[in-house]
Design an enzyme around this catalytic site. Structure first.
Site, short mmCIF file in Angstrom:
data_model
loop_
_atom_site.label_atom_id
_atom_site.label_comp_id
_atom_site.label_asym_id
_atom_site.label_seq_id
_atom_site.Cartn_x
_atom_site.Cartn_y
_atom_site.Cartn_z
CB SER A 105 -4.94 -0.16 -6.65
OG SER A 105 -3.48 0.44 -7.28
N1 GSH Z 1 4.36 2.11 -4.26
C1 GSH Z 1 3.90 0.75 -4.89
C2 GSH Z 1 2.72 0.70 -4.30
C3 GSH Z 1 2.10 -0.30 -4.82
C4 GSH Z 1 1.53 -1.41 -3.92
O1 GSH Z 1 0.70 -0.57 -2.57
N2 GSH Z 1 0.67 -2.02 -4.62
C5 GSH Z 1 -0.32 -2.96 -3.57
C6 GSH Z 1 -1.56 -3.08 -4.29
S1 GSH Z 1 -2.23 -1.42 -4.45
C7 GSH Z 1 -0.05 -4.23 -3.55
O2 GSH Z 1 0.58 -4.43 -4.20
N3 GSH Z 1 0.31 -5.57 -2.65
C8 GSH Z 1 0.44 -6.56 -2.74
C9 GSH Z 1 2.02 -7.01 -2.69
O3 GSH Z 1 2.92 -5.86 -2.23
O4 GSH Z 1 2.63 -7.83 -2.51
C10 GSH Z 1 3.51 2.11 -6.12
O5 GSH Z 1 3.32 3.27 -6.68
O6 GSH Z 1 3.19 1.03 -7.39
#
Ligand code: GSH
Length: 217
Positions: free
Chosen positions: A11
């Site tokens: 990630s």
């Molecule tokens: N804008 C967020 C993006 C985080 C993100 O997209 N996380 C994804 C994994 S890379 C996630 O947690 N996906 C599962 C969900 O949101 O339920 C950041 O910068 O922390």
């Protein structure tokens, strides 16, 4: 002091937090989250920590923080010996903030818009979306014109945020060779930021994403 770090391998936002912690000399207590198989982020225990159930999330002595830019700025403001990575001067900080928002809302979002549907097998390449990616690389190249770093002449959190996203573009084999300032800057980070290759190295990321693609077949 214990900082729990809920992360998922590969990630970009997690790598941004890792670069920040490494530079600050902080040890994170890594808590691996399986988002696709076990869906660890949707368990009642994790929802209690972060109702938005996104990764990365940290818990610093019972205090939960999520959204990578917020985590990174929290860590600097709480633990850094000086303000160089996130300057207190309001004008300098506004440039760093602008680049962090650019990373979140433009560079990162356009990656998601174009590549995710292809990777997930639910869409085909959309040339309009691809052009938007090229546009934002052009903008990034302009930010770096005559500058050493994305927010000016000093290394800041914005360099960590944007380089982590660029590493993901590299996994997708986006051709960024035409953007000379981006190439110069990225090479400089690779050779000067401790832990950069260990965290953003292409070989390791390629292996993580290949395993992910295989698990979805
Ligand atoms: N804008 C967020 C993006 C985080 C993100 O997209 N996380 C994804 C994994 S890379 C996630 O947690 N996906 C599962 C969900 O949101 O339920 C950041 O910068 O922390």
């Amino acid at each position: 002091m214990t900082i729990d770090f809920y992360y998922t391998p590969g990630s970009g936002p997690c790598r941004f937090v890792e670069l920040t912690a490494k530079t600050l000399g902080l040890t994170l207590n890594h808590k691996l989250m399986d988002l696709h198989g076990k869906k660890d982020h949707l368990t009642p225990e994790f929802i209690k920590i972060n109702p938005q159930h996104c990764i990365p999330t940290i818990v610093d002595n019972g205090f939960a923080v999520w959204e990578s830019s917020v985590i990174a700025t929290y860590l600097v403001q709480t633990y850094a010996k000086d303000d160089s990575l996130y300057p207190k001067d309001t004008k300098k900080r506004s440039v760093v903030d602008q680049r962090l928002y650019f990373n979140l809302g433009v560079l990162g979002q356009r990656f998601v818009d174009y590549y995710y549907p292809i990777w997930m097998g639910i869409g085909t390449p959309d040339q309009e979306k691809f052009k938007k990616i090229q546009d934002c690389f052009e903008i990034l190249n302009t930010f770096l014109e005559g500058k050493e770093y994305v927010a000016g002449d000093a290394l800041t959190l914005a360099d960590f945020a944007i380089s982590a996203t660029i590493a993901t573009y590299d996994v997708a084999k986006f051709d960024r060779s035409a953007y000379n300032n981006v190439t110069r800057w990225y090479k400089k980070l690779q050779s000067s930021v401790p832990g950069f290759e260990e965290i953003n190295g292409l070989e390791k990321l390629n292996a993580i994403f290949a395993a992910y693609r295989q698990s979805r077949q």
